[in-house]
Design a protein around this motif. Sequence first.
Motif, PDB file in Angstrom:
ATOM      1  N   TYR A 131      -6.858  16.417  -7.598  1.00  0.00           N
ATOM      2  CA  TYR A 131      -6.875  15.025  -7.165  1.00  0.00           C
ATOM      3  C   TYR A 131      -8.297  14.476  -7.220  1.00  0.00           C
ATOM      4  CZ  TYR A 131      -8.671  16.859  -2.729  1.00  0.00           C
ATOM      5  OH  TYR A 131      -9.432  17.486  -1.773  1.00  0.00           O
ATOM      6  N   THR A 185       0.819  -1.212   0.000  1.00  0.00           N
ATOM      7  CA  THR A 185       0.000   0.000   0.000  1.00  0.00           C
ATOM      8  C   THR A 185       0.848   1.254   0.000  1.00  0.00           C
ATOM      9  OG1 THR A 185      -0.104  -0.072   2.418  1.00  0.00           O
ATOM     10  CG2 THR A 185      -1.884  -1.155   1.205  1.00  0.00           C
ATOM     11  N   ASN A 212       2.444   3.099  -8.480  1.00  0.00           N
ATOM     12  CA  ASN A 212       1.034   2.710  -8.485  1.00  0.00           C
ATOM     13  C   ASN A 212       0.092   3.911  -8.549  1.00  0.00           C
ATOM     14  OD1 ASN A 212       1.025   3.783  -5.851  1.00  0.00           O
ATOM     15  ND2 ASN A 212       1.468   1.778  -4.954  1.00  0.00           N
ATOM     16  N   HIS A 213       0.659   5.135  -8.485  1.00  0.00           N
ATOM     17  CA  HIS A 213      -0.112   6.371  -8.628  1.00  0.00           C
ATOM     18  C   HIS A 213      -1.206   6.507  -7.566  1.00  0.00           C
ATOM     19  CE1 HIS A 213       1.840   7.152 -12.475  1.00  0.00           C
ATOM     20  NE2 HIS A 213       1.596   5.901 -12.810  1.00  0.00           N
ATOM     21  N   LYS A 214      -0.993   5.940  -6.415  1.00  0.00           N
ATOM     22  CA  LYS A 214      -1.936   6.077  -5.317  1.00  0.00           C
ATOM     23  C   LYS A 214      -1.215   6.665  -4.108  1.00  0.00           C
ATOM     24  CE  LYS A 214      -5.047   2.297  -6.659  1.00  0.00           C
ATOM     25  NZ  LYS A 214      -5.686   1.027  -6.227  1.00  0.00           N
ATOM     26  N   TYR A 215      -1.856   7.644  -3.491  1.00  0.00           N
ATOM     27  CA  TYR A 215      -1.226   8.363  -2.388  1.00  0.00           C
ATOM     28  C   TYR A 215      -2.197   8.470  -1.210  1.00  0.00           C
ATOM     29  CZ  TYR A 215       2.019   9.932  -6.040  1.00  0.00           C
ATOM     30  OH  TYR A 215       2.917   9.985  -7.066  1.00  0.00           O
ATOM     31  N   PHE A 229      -9.066   9.192 -13.417  1.00  0.00           N
ATOM     32  CA  PHE A 229      -7.627   8.940 -13.533  1.00  0.00           C
ATOM     33  C   PHE A 229      -7.273   8.437 -14.929  1.00  0.00           C
ATOM     34  CE2 PHE A 229      -4.023   5.983 -13.263  1.00  0.00           C
ATOM     35  CZ  PHE A 229      -3.059   6.834 -12.749  1.00  0.00           C
ATOM     36  N   ASP A 260      -7.612   9.113  -4.170  1.00  0.00           N
ATOM     37  CA  ASP A 260      -6.213   8.989  -3.749  1.00  0.00           C
ATOM     38  C   ASP A 260      -5.252   9.102  -4.929  1.00  0.00           C
ATOM     39  OD1 ASP A 260      -6.894   6.667  -5.007  1.00  0.00           O
ATOM     40  OD2 ASP A 260      -6.147   5.314  -3.452  1.00  0.00           O
ATOM     41  N   ARG A 261      -5.706   9.716  -6.035  1.00  0.00           N
ATOM     42  CA  ARG A 261      -4.865   9.820  -7.221  1.00  0.00           C
ATOM     43  C   ARG A 261      -4.813  11.250  -7.742  1.00  0.00           C
ATOM     44  NH1 ARG A 261      -5.974   4.466 -10.996  1.00  0.00           N
ATOM     45  NH2 ARG A 261      -4.767   3.012  -9.712  1.00  0.00           N
ATOM     46  N   ALA A 284       2.508   4.466  -1.128  1.00  0.00           N
ATOM     47  CA  ALA A 284       2.135   5.378  -2.204  1.00  0.00           C
ATOM     48  C   ALA A 284       3.368   5.897  -2.899  1.00  0.00           C
ATOM     49  CB  ALA A 284       1.333   6.548  -1.615  1.00  0.00           C
ATOM     50  N   ASP A 320       4.146  13.062 -10.841  1.00  0.00           N
ATOM     51  CA  ASP A 320       3.346  11.848 -10.995  1.00  0.00           C
ATOM     52  C   ASP A 320       3.155  11.506 -12.477  1.00  0.00           C
ATOM     53  OD1 ASP A 320       1.916   9.718  -9.637  1.00  0.00           O
ATOM     54  OD2 ASP A 320       0.097  10.565 -10.513  1.00  0.00           O
TER      55      ASP A 320
END
Length: 263
Positions: free
Chosen positions: A153, A16, A22-25, A192, A156-157, A18, A125
């Motif tokens: 945003y 998990t 994986n472009h997730k924060y 996204f 989460d992206r 970020a 990103d």
Amino acid sequence: MKMISVLLAALLLQLTQADEHNHKYATGEEVVLWMNTVGPYHNQQETYKYFSLPFCKGPKEGISHYHETLGENILGVELAFSGLDVKFRMDTQPTVYCTRTLTKKDMGLFVYAINNHYWYQMYLDDLPIWAIVGEETEKEFFVWTHRKLEIGYNGDRIVDVSMSIEKKVPVVPDTTLEFSYEVIWHSSETAFEKRFEKYLDASFFKHKIHWFSIFNSFMMVIFLVGLVAMILMRTLRKDYQRYSKDDDLDDIEKEREREERER
């Protein structure tokens, strides 16, 4: 049992985590701002490293992660870390991150870049950002020293990023430049999967066609075609002369044989 729980927790944390991969924060997670290249706007084939100009880095010395994308490997691009601290969904007030006193050499580099309409490229990103180095007005040169990042945003992206430049300072020797930045986050409804669509719109760029690059490529093609044609013509001419000479010798030999028979 306790050891297994620790290992599972570490695995979940790694999965998990970020980052750009994986472009997730998560809120407060690090978002890396990369500096790419700088060069003349009207000839985008001519590029140099961003820090070849007398810009300065931010105070942050390292990042928690780094990965090379496929496109970066193919193009041979080496991104440079900006040193600016950007946190996901956390605004940053206008902050001076470095100062630089211009020498005569620094002034010459900035004047040349501004006079030739240099612009630079950044990545956040994997989203590209462009800005010009400075501007010229009535034989005076100015460099932009403040960057205002506005990042959109969706959950989460990160789905959108834009940057405006402010605070132009005259480029003269012994002037102290204060480079600053600020970050503003805002919610966006852009999906996204569609975040790159605006870069595909021709109206996104001010100039659709870069005539100098097209003319340069066209002249290079003509030169190469002419060079190959010249080599082929010289080769064919030599072969023709050689075969013609052989034919003439054969005719002379046949004539001699005929004369001997008549005698």
